[in-house]
Each structure stands twice: as structure tokens, then as C-alpha cells.
Design a protein around this motif. Structure first.
Motif, PDB file in Angstrom:
ATOM      1  N   LYS A  33       0.459   4.009   1.282  1.00  0.00           N
ATOM      2  CA  LYS A  33       0.510   4.951   2.655  1.00  0.00           C
ATOM      3  C   LYS A  33       1.588   4.428   3.302  1.00  0.00           C
ATOM      4  O   LYS A  33       2.178   4.891   4.506  1.00  0.00           O
ATOM      5  CB  LYS A  33      -0.828   4.816   3.069  1.00  0.00           C
ATOM      6  CG  LYS A  33      -1.259   3.502   3.550  1.00  0.00           C
ATOM      7  CD  LYS A  33      -2.725   3.818   4.258  1.00  0.00           C
ATOM      8  CE  LYS A  33      -3.260   2.606   4.791  1.00  0.00           C
ATOM      9  NZ  LYS A  33      -4.374   2.599   5.590  1.00  0.00           N
ATOM     10  N   SER A  61      -0.483   6.001  -9.949  1.00  0.00           N
ATOM     11  CA  SER A  61      -1.549   7.439 -10.216  1.00  0.00           C
ATOM     12  C   SER A  61      -1.022   8.356  -9.229  1.00  0.00           C
ATOM     13  O   SER A  61      -0.346   8.271  -8.331  1.00  0.00           O
ATOM     14  CB  SER A  61      -3.035   6.967  -9.817  1.00  0.00           C
ATOM     15  OG  SER A  61      -3.036   6.654  -8.277  1.00  0.00           O
ATOM     16  N   GLN A  62      -1.586   9.541  -9.425  1.00  0.00           N
ATOM     17  CA  GLN A  62      -1.347  10.672  -8.703  1.00  0.00           C
ATOM     18  C   GLN A  62      -1.846  10.487  -7.416  1.00  0.00           C
ATOM     19  O   GLN A  62      -1.199  10.933  -6.315  1.00  0.00           O
ATOM     20  CB  GLN A  62      -1.959  11.957  -9.314  1.00  0.00           C
ATOM     21  CG  GLN A  62      -1.560  12.435 -10.588  1.00  0.00           C
ATOM     22  CD  GLN A  62      -0.519  13.435 -10.417  1.00  0.00           C
ATOM     23  OE1 GLN A  62       0.098  13.645  -9.062  1.00  0.00           O
ATOM     24  NE2 GLN A  62       0.333  13.886 -11.371  1.00  0.00           N
ATOM     25  N   GLN A  63      -2.871   9.698  -7.180  1.00  0.00           N
ATOM     26  CA  GLN A  63      -3.276   9.373  -5.916  1.00  0.00           C
ATOM     27  C   GLN A  63      -2.514   8.529  -4.978  1.00  0.00           C
ATOM     28  O   GLN A  63      -2.386   8.627  -3.933  1.00  0.00           O
ATOM     29  CB  GLN A  63      -4.777   8.700  -6.049  1.00  0.00           C
ATOM     30  CG  GLN A  63      -5.478   8.196  -4.508  1.00  0.00           C
ATOM     31  CD  GLN A  63      -5.668   9.499  -3.864  1.00  0.00           C
ATOM     32  OE1 GLN A  63      -6.081  10.519  -4.186  1.00  0.00           O
ATOM     33  NE2 GLN A  63      -5.428   9.254  -2.512  1.00  0.00           N
ATOM     34  N   MET A  64      -1.731   7.499  -5.674  1.00  0.00           N
ATOM     35  CA  MET A  64      -0.785   6.715  -5.001  1.00  0.00           C
ATOM     36  C   MET A  64       0.281   7.540  -4.618  1.00  0.00           C
ATOM     37  O   MET A  64       0.678   7.419  -3.307  1.00  0.00           O
ATOM     38  CB  MET A  64      -0.655   5.619  -6.159  1.00  0.00           C
ATOM     39  CG  MET A  64      -1.387   4.630  -6.446  1.00  0.00           C
ATOM     40  SD  MET A  64      -0.617   3.286  -7.645  1.00  0.00           S
ATOM     41  CE  MET A  64      -2.116   2.024  -7.780  1.00  0.00           C
ATOM     42  N   ARG A  97       0.367  10.649  -3.826  1.00  0.00           N
ATOM     43  CA  ARG A  97      -0.158  11.555  -2.657  1.00  0.00           C
ATOM     44  C   ARG A  97      -0.294  10.567  -1.524  1.00  0.00           C
ATOM     45  O   ARG A  97      -0.103  11.181  -0.358  1.00  0.00           O
ATOM     46  CB  ARG A  97      -1.527  12.274  -3.127  1.00  0.00           C
ATOM     47  CG  ARG A  97      -1.214  13.407  -3.948  1.00  0.00           C
ATOM     48  CD  ARG A  97      -2.609  14.296  -3.906  1.00  0.00           C
ATOM     49  NE  ARG A  97      -3.778  13.561  -4.573  1.00  0.00           N
ATOM     50  CZ  ARG A  97      -3.962  13.507  -6.011  1.00  0.00           C
ATOM     51  NH1 ARG A  97      -3.183  14.389  -6.844  1.00  0.00           N
ATOM     52  NH2 ARG A  97      -5.065  12.829  -6.459  1.00  0.00           N
ATOM     53  N   SER A  98      -0.498   9.233  -1.555  1.00  0.00           N
ATOM     54  CA  SER A  98      -0.710   8.575  -0.363  1.00  0.00           C
ATOM     55  C   SER A  98       0.763   8.402   0.307  1.00  0.00           C
ATOM     56  O   SER A  98       0.580   8.099   1.361  1.00  0.00           O
ATOM     57  CB  SER A  98      -1.295   7.312  -0.681  1.00  0.00           C
ATOM     58  OG  SER A  98      -2.638   7.611  -1.298  1.00  0.00           O
ATOM     59  N   LYS A 118       8.439  13.382  -6.373  1.00  0.00           N
ATOM     60  CA  LYS A 118       6.908  13.211  -6.352  1.00  0.00           C
ATOM     61  C   LYS A 118       6.715  13.411  -7.998  1.00  0.00           C
ATOM     62  O   LYS A 118       5.925  12.743  -8.356  1.00  0.00           O
ATOM     63  CB  LYS A 118       6.243  14.397  -5.656  1.00  0.00           C
ATOM     64  CG  LYS A 118       6.311  14.362  -4.205  1.00  0.00           C
ATOM     65  CD  LYS A 118       5.675  15.585  -3.469  1.00  0.00           C
ATOM     66  CE  LYS A 118       6.012  15.486  -1.977  1.00  0.00           C
ATOM     67  NZ  LYS A 118       5.484  16.861  -1.223  1.00  0.00           N
ATOM     68  N   GLU A 124       0.848  -1.128   0.009  1.00  0.00           N
ATOM     69  CA  GLU A 124       0.015  -0.149  -0.042  1.00  0.00           C
ATOM     70  C   GLU A 124       0.981   1.313  -0.112  1.00  0.00           C
ATOM     71  O   GLU A 124       1.751   1.431   0.698  1.00  0.00           O
ATOM     72  CB  GLU A 124      -0.973   0.126   1.162  1.00  0.00           C
ATOM     73  CG  GLU A 124      -2.093  -0.921   1.362  1.00  0.00           C
ATOM     74  CD  GLU A 124      -2.922  -0.915   2.491  1.00  0.00           C
ATOM     75  OE1 GLU A 124      -3.663   0.013   2.418  1.00  0.00           O
ATOM     76  OE2 GLU A 124      -2.743  -1.482   3.466  1.00  0.00           O
ATOM     77  N   ALA A 163       5.237  10.047 -10.265  1.00  0.00           N
ATOM     78  CA  ALA A 163       3.807  10.407 -11.002  1.00  0.00           C
ATOM     79  C   ALA A 163       3.834   9.823 -12.411  1.00  0.00           C
ATOM     80  O   ALA A 163       2.812   9.850 -12.888  1.00  0.00           O
ATOM     81  CB  ALA A 163       3.357  11.681 -10.887  1.00  0.00           C
TER      82      ALA A 163
END
Length: 234
Positions: free
Chosen positions: A11, A37-40, A42-43, A27, A9, A31
Motif C-alpha cells: 500500500k 498475490s492478487q491482494q498485494m 490490489r493494495s 496489474k 508494504e 500478479a
């Protein structure tokens, strides 16, 4: 690799580096990688030692304002020297460098020696400076690490939360790590020691800021199961 192949995961991953610019570049690069993904991105927890640990302190109610100006710290020391009529005896820059060294080496100021007059004077200056910060609700960059270390070593539940959250810690520019930074990483990495570091002991550039090349040179002694990958192709 951890996320797309090992299905970790995002996070649970912490990426640590030494400058905001390098963290931002991490970062951006992440990406663009296939499967992320961008969400990954950011996590994941990505940042400098100070940014990551300041966020932790803020979440625990530490609301001190940050002294980002060396000049402001020097002025505070100058005022203390003037109060003690010692303005011709010590350079503020030198005193601040000594103080920083004590903190990055996890030395308690109350335990400093008082054998000589100079010892007593310097210790008193440091304690007055710390009291000035406390009275004005201020914190400097060294304090961020010191307070985080105190927090994690006195709050077992918080430490366990951090250890459970971050199964994998990846550190860049490891040759520039100082003792307190290493102690913080060691604490969080336990008990599984999912630690990956990258560095070159020939490129230590922050020795003036307490960086200790022995940390990278002795890494395999501390972690006997280390797998060493040498990048020797230019």
C-alpha cells in the motif's frame, strides 16, 4: 523487489503511467510475479495520473462530472465566441490548446496579460469557459490535475497523509510528463524522494499535450543523488 526483498508494504507503493491500457497491463504482469498475490497487487495504487488524482478528489468531496468529449468543449467555446461576435476570429481547437498549455504550466488565468485587444478577448473567453464549467458542475482532464495541485498545496495535512502513505513512487514513460504532473509527483515524493522513473527522451510523443523533455533531461540536476541506469542493449 521492493515488496518481496525489501519487505515494503504494497500500500506504500504508487505506480503511475499514461494510459489505462498500460496501467491494466501493469496489474496483470505484477500478479504473475513470484511472491506477489492478487491482494498485494490490489493494495498498490496503480493507474494514470488522472485516475489516481480523480480518486483523491472524489474522496475529498469533488463531485463534478467529467467532460471526456473534446467536441463538447469545442461547442461550449463556439457558443462563447458567438455571444461575443468573435466566431470568425478564433478556432475553438486552438483556444482549447492554449488554455490547456496555461494549465499544465500552472499559470493562473487571472494573471494572463491584457495588453492587446487579442489578449483581452482570449482571457475573457477563457474565464467565461471556466465559469460555464462551474455553473454546470463540470471538470475536464486538466482540471483534475489543477484541482489536485491546489488541494495539496493548500491542505498541509492531506499532503502529509499522501507523503506518509506513498514512500515509493514509480513512474513510467517519464519523457511524456508535463510540468503540473511533475510538480504533483515532487510534492508527494517529499521529503524522502523515493522516486523511480523510467523514460527515453528520444521518445517524447505527448509534446502536443504539454510534455516537456527537459523534465527527464534535468532530472539528475534536481535530484543529485540519482542513480542512473542506462538500458543500452537492444
Amino acid at each position: 523487489y521492493l515488496i518481496t526483498v525489501k519487505k515494503v508494504e504494497p500500500k506504500r507503493v504508487m505506480l503511475v503511467t499514461f494510459t489505462k491500457k498500460a496501467a491494466d497491463e501493469m496489474k496483470t504482469r505484477l500478479a504473475t510475479l513470484p511472491g506477489l498475490s492478487q491482494q498485494m497487487v490490489r493494495s498498490m495504487t496503480i493507474g494514470t495520473f488522472h485516475a489516481i488524482f480523480l480518486r483523491l478528489l472524489r474522496s475529498r468531496g469533488f463531485n463534478q462530472r467529467i467532460i471526456s468529449s473534446e467536441k463538447r468543449k469545442q461547442v461550449a467555446i463556439k457558443l462563447i465566441l458567438k455571444e461575443k461576435a468573435l466566431q470568425d476570429s478564433y478556432e475553438p481547437e486552438s483556444l482549447l490548446a492554449i488554455l490547456s498549455s496555461h494549465k499544465t504550466n500552472l499559470q493562473d488565468l487571472n494573471d494572463l496579460p491584457t495588453k492587446t485587444t487579442v489578449d483581452k478577448e482570449i482571457k475573457d473567453i477563457f474565464l467565461r469557459y471556466e465559469q460555464w464549467k462551474k455553473d454546470n458542475n463540470l471538470m475536464d482532464f486538466d482540471d483534475m490535475l489543477v484541482e489536485t495541485y491546489r488541494l495539496l498545496t493548500t491542505n498541509q495535512r492531506l499532503l502529509q497523509l499522501m507523503q506518509n502513505r506513498f514512500s515509493y513512487i514509480l513512474c513510467d514513460e517519464w519523457q511524456d510528463t508535463n510540468p503540473i504532473q511533475f510538480e504533483l509527483i515532487k510534492l508527494i515524493a517529499k521529503p524522502n524522494d523515493g522516486l523511480f522513473v523510467v523514460g527515453d527522451d528520444d521518445q517524447t510523443i505527448y509534446s502536443f499535450n504539454g510534455a516537456d523533455s527537459n523534465i527527464i533531461l534535468n532530472f539528475e540536476k534536481l535530484y543529485p543523488n540519482t542513480k542512473l541506469i542506462t538500458l543500452d542493449i537492444l
